[in-house]
Enzyme design. Structure first.
Site, short mmCIF file in Angstrom:
data_model
loop_
_atom_site.label_atom_id
_atom_site.label_comp_id
_atom_site.label_asym_id
_atom_site.label_seq_id
_atom_site.Cartn_x
_atom_site.Cartn_y
_atom_site.Cartn_z
CG ASP A 154 11.58 2.57 1.05
OD1 ASP A 154 13.20 3.01 -0.18
OD2 ASP A 154 11.51 2.47 1.80
CE LYS A 166 -2.99 5.64 -9.65
NZ LYS A 166 -4.04 5.03 -9.08
CB SER A 209 0.36 1.52 -10.00
OG SER A 209 -0.50 1.28 -8.79
#
Length: 456
Positions: free
Chosen positions: A312, A326, A301
């Site tokens: 990224d 998740k 999460s």
């Protein structure tokens, strides 16, 4: 029909059952009309139920049959987070934030008639007992989970502080399920701790969970203090961190990203963009501090949102093993007669547009921790079954060369073989179970050691 979503949080069961994963919004929505095909299959369902009630060899409770049909419909979606909530469990969810409960400290998913552990929370009974991500709880106090409703299971895991609970655990790579006995505690978690590793000029921050109203400020203060102490690089340890508040993940990512950088986006049905979150213009930024993030199968999460954002943007290297995956938002919808249903309505995407859900974050550098092989696991199981571990630990309170030597003597006496590296890690972990204050050991933590070496 009222449709309720609560503030962004992700369902973990400290069993203080803390609401963390379900999102809740207020709106009015009518149930959609059923298609002609739907009407046909509803008729078939009623006919099947009638035959079960009248002809099945064993008498069946009608309520149980219909709940099974509902659960089957939701399970056909292939999403473990979309589930039926019976009346008792729905009451529990509504009362969740009222009062304190004894718990075991573990975040769970319900899959295939078992509770699957996402991660034990550090310092809690589940963590002290050595429970691991992907462990399945198949029995609670001798009762099979598959024969219990989720509400019944939750009620059995909860209890007064100081009371005991027994669970049968099924673990991948372990030949037979095993019993774990825990004593419930009031789950009071220290969410963050930090250390300056002077020999490596490295700051280390362990974030246990994305919770706590002051955790963001504490994290920023910890980074500043580590830099002031001489840290030239930073390790953020998110291993076994099951997530928590979305806002906190965004706040921490903001510290390391230039203004107006994408952090995470939320998309709904058909990939429609619901909302995107970007970094802000703030004075407090650490744009030049080299960062590595440690993840494993217990990182979920909010952990994956932070790791994905910094990965990224090439603002951090990710080290360890694949995270849990998740990355979805559930809506809790009240149904007739006091029941409810949790339905996945949205998914999280990293800045590069990759869905976290069901996939997780892939490390830039996959480093597996030192772990016991099958024979070594069997040897440790044998020591536990013969009740030799606890007396040994009671007579050896310090992790040192004497303890290591004495444990090897015990193994030799029992005609068991375990490698030196596994012995050291096992003893170190067992001896620190009662505390979360232990400074990390680079000689025992290959993932941490490699992460430091990889940072320039």
């Amino acid at each position: 029909m009222n449709k309720v979503k609560f503030s962004e949080r992700f369902l973990w069961i400290s069993v203080t059952l803390s609401l963390l994963g379900l999102v809740f919004v207020l709106s009015i929505e009518k149930v959609k009309a059923i298609s002609s095909d739907g009407e046909k299959y509803l008729q078939i369902l009623h006919e099947v139920v009638a035959y079960i009630e009248n002809d099945f060899v064993e008498p069946q409770e009608e309520k149980k049959i219909y709940i099974g049909a509902i659960q089957g419909a939701l399970q056909s979606l292939g999403d473990p987070h979309t589930r039926f909530i019976d009346v008792d469990e729905y009451k529990e969810l509504q009362n969740e934030t009222k009062g304190s409960f004894g718990g075991i400290g573990v975040e769970l998913n319900y899959q295939e008639n078992a509770f699957v552990i996402v991660a034990p929370i550090e310092g809690t009974p589940a963590w002290k007992a050595g429970l691991l991500p992907q462990d399945k709880i198949i029995e609670i106090n001798g009762k099979p989970v598959k024969s219990l409703s989720q509400a019944e299971s939750f009620a059995m895991m909860r209890g007064d502080v100081g009371t005991s609970i027994s669970m049968k655990i099924e673990r991948k790579g372990t030949k037979e399920p095993f019993i774990v006995n825990l004593v419930r505690e009031l789950i009071q978690i220290r969410f963050l701790r930090s250390f300056y590793l002077s020999e490596k000029e490295t700051g280390y921050i362990k974030l246990v969970q994305f919770m706590g109203k002051d955790t963001g400020k504490e994290f920023a203060t910890a980074v500043k203090n580590l830099k002031d102490s001489g840290a030239k690089k930073l390790i953020i340890d998110l291993r076994m961190n099951p997530g928590g508040l979305l806002d906190l993940a965004i706040e921490l990512a903001d510290l390391f990203l230039p203004p107006n950088s994408d952090i995470v986006s939320v998309k709904g049905r058909g990939g429609v963009l619901i909302k995107s979150f970007k970094s802000e213009s703030k004075e407090l930024k650490y744009l030049d501090l080299p960062v590595a993030i440690l993840v494993n199968g217990g990182s979920a999460s909010a952990s994956e949102i932070l790791a994905g954002a910094l990965k990224d943007h090439k603002r951090a290297i990710i080290v360890g093993t694949q995270s849990f995956g998740k990355g979805s938002v559930q809506s809790i919808i009240p149904l007739s007669f006091g029941a409810g249903v949790a339905i996945t309505i949205q998914k999280y995407y990293t800045p590069s547009g990759i869905s976290i859900h069901g996939k997780g974050i892939t490390p830039d550098h996959v480093i597996n921790p030192v772990s016991a092989n099958e024979d070594e696991k069997y040897a440790l199981e044998k020591l536990f079954k013969k009740n030799l571990i606890r007396p040994f630990l009671e007579s050896h309170s310090e992790f040192d060369e004497d303890s290591i030597s004495d444990f090897k003597t015990l193994l030799k006496k029992e005609n068991l073989k375990i490698s030196d590296s596994v012995v050291k890690i096992f003893l170190f972990n067992e001896m620190r179970m009662g505390t979360s204050q232990t400074k990390p050991r680079l000689d025992l933590d290959i993932q941490l050691s490699e992460a430091i070496n990889l940072l320039k």
